[in-house]
Design a protein around this motif. Structure first.
Motif, PDB file in Angstrom:
ATOM      1  N   TYR A  61       6.257 126.603  66.064  1.00 28.36           N
ATOM      2  CA  TYR A  61       6.023 127.442  64.886  1.00 28.36           C
ATOM      3  C   TYR A  61       6.567 126.731  63.659  1.00 28.36           C
ATOM      4  O   TYR A  61       7.645 126.144  63.710  1.00 28.36           O
ATOM      5  CB  TYR A  61       6.734 128.786  65.053  1.00 28.36           C
ATOM      6  CG  TYR A  61       6.466 129.459  66.384  1.00 28.36           C
ATOM      7  CD1 TYR A  61       5.216 130.012  66.651  1.00 28.36           C
ATOM      8  CD2 TYR A  61       7.452 129.516  67.365  1.00 28.36           C
ATOM      9  CE1 TYR A  61       4.959 130.615  67.874  1.00 28.36           C
ATOM     10  CE2 TYR A  61       7.203 130.117  68.593  1.00 28.36           C
ATOM     11  CZ  TYR A  61       5.965 130.663  68.842  1.00 28.36           C
ATOM     12  OH  TYR A  61       5.714 131.256  70.050  1.00 28.36           O
ATOM     13  N   PHE A  62       5.820 126.824  62.569  1.00 27.22           N
ATOM     14  CA  PHE A  62       6.265 126.175  61.334  1.00 27.22           C
ATOM     15  C   PHE A  62       6.256 127.154  60.162  1.00 27.22           C
ATOM     16  O   PHE A  62       5.529 128.139  60.170  1.00 27.22           O
ATOM     17  CB  PHE A  62       5.364 124.975  61.003  1.00 27.22           C
ATOM     18  CG  PHE A  62       5.527 123.837  61.966  1.00 27.22           C
ATOM     19  CD1 PHE A  62       6.567 122.919  61.824  1.00 27.22           C
ATOM     20  CD2 PHE A  62       4.666 123.706  63.043  1.00 27.22           C
ATOM     21  CE1 PHE A  62       6.731 121.883  62.731  1.00 27.22           C
ATOM     22  CE2 PHE A  62       4.820 122.667  63.954  1.00 27.22           C
ATOM     23  CZ  PHE A  62       5.859 121.759  63.796  1.00 27.22           C
ATOM     24  N   ARG A  74       7.627 130.299  61.758  1.00 23.94           N
ATOM     25  CA  ARG A  74       8.900 129.955  62.409  1.00 23.94           C
ATOM     26  C   ARG A  74       9.989 130.952  62.001  1.00 23.94           C
ATOM     27  O   ARG A  74      10.761 131.428  62.841  1.00 23.94           O
ATOM     28  CB  ARG A  74       9.298 128.524  62.002  1.00 23.94           C
ATOM     29  CG  ARG A  74      10.713 128.124  62.384  1.00 23.94           C
ATOM     30  CD  ARG A  74      11.030 126.682  61.972  1.00 23.94           C
ATOM     31  NE  ARG A  74      10.834 126.413  60.557  1.00 23.94           N
ATOM     32  CZ  ARG A  74      11.614 126.876  59.596  1.00 23.94           C
ATOM     33  NH1 ARG A  74      12.663 127.615  59.877  1.00 23.94           N
ATOM     34  NH2 ARG A  74      11.356 126.598  58.329  1.00 23.94           N
ATOM     35  N   GLU A  75      10.024 131.259  60.702  1.00 28.09           N
ATOM     36  CA  GLU A  75      11.062 132.192  60.226  1.00 28.09           C
ATOM     37  C   GLU A  75      10.885 133.589  60.818  1.00 28.09           C
ATOM     38  O   GLU A  75      11.852 134.243  61.180  1.00 28.09           O
ATOM     39  CB  GLU A  75      11.035 132.264  58.700  1.00 28.09           C
ATOM     40  CG  GLU A  75      11.501 130.964  58.057  1.00 28.09           C
ATOM     41  CD  GLU A  75      11.413 130.981  56.547  1.00 28.09           C
ATOM     42  OE1 GLU A  75      12.076 130.163  55.907  1.00 28.09           O
ATOM     43  OE2 GLU A  75      10.640 131.815  55.988  1.00 28.09           O
TER      44      GLU A  75
END
Lengths: 147, 81
Positions: free
Chosen positions: B5-6, B10-11
């Protein structure tokens, strides 16, 4: 093709000079440099650039190879930074060389259009009031249609 | 397979990568499995039009097959340059 993905700054003058010096029989070198813009009003504390190690290099190589196929180029250079940057820092550069300038200009524009929305980088802007991911613009996607 | 995840994906999910055991045949099926796990996944995958996906580091779409896939990554539209 020279592709570099790095956190450290690069020397725009030395990179341009080195690229130009390495060309043989080329009549034109075009460079583009991307710079971190300050935010009007509140001001930018810093910009964080995240990327996808592995895919980033592959995506940039693919974009550069497409440019080499499509235009009559001597070579292509792409340098793109990640990590923490401040306003006025240089984020990235591309350089192209060709026998005649039109190819170098067009290829540099093509590289930039594809880098914007096909290379896995994400920018986050930090200000006094918080942090926000930079959103992709519809215009960036639309820019690919002209190629 | 590894799922990555980016950026805000991701967050929202809270981790950059994880190993996922899945029998999903397509990216869309994998997304459905992940959404069913916990609310943070449901939130991250609530609007697929805001997401992009890469399978084995090649940009693709949600209909893509996962046959033989080792790495699947989810992220928002890219903002390079």
């Amino acid at each position: 093709m020279i592709i570099r993905v790095q956190s450290e700054p690069f020397d725009l003058g030395a990179e341009t000079e080195g690229f130009a010096d390495a060309q043989q029989g080329m009549g034109a070198v075009v460079t583009f440099t991307g710079i971190v813009r300050d935010l009007p009003g509140e001001g930018l504390d810093r910009m964080e650039i995240e990327h996808y190690p592995g895919m980033t290099e592959k995506a940039l190589e693919k974009i550069a190879a497409q440019a080499m196929d499509r235009w009559d180029l001597g070579d292509v250079l792409i340098i793109h930074r990640y990590g923490n940057l401040k306003a006025d820092d240089r984020i990235m550069m591309v350089a192209t060389s060709s026998r005649h300038r039109l190819h170098a200009f067009e290829a540099a524009e093509f590289l930039m259009d594809y880098l914007k929305s096909r290379a896995p980088f994400w920018k986050k802007e930090f200000t006094q009031s918080g942090a926000e991911w930079v959103e992709a613009k519809d215009a960036d996607e639309a820019a690919l249609d002209r190629w | 397979m590894d799922v990555l995840y980016f950026a805000w994906v991701r967050e929202r999910i809270g981790i950059p990568r994880e190993k996922v055991e899945s029998s999903a045949k397509t990216v869309a099926e994998l997304v459905e499995e992940l959404r069913g796990r916990e609310e943070r996944y449901e939130v991250a995958f609530s609007d697929l039009s805001a997401l992009r996906v890469a399978v084995d580091q090649e940009l693709t779409d949600f209909d893509a097959s996962l046959e033989g896939a080792r790495e699947v990554a989810f992220f928002p539209p890219m903002t390079g340059g």
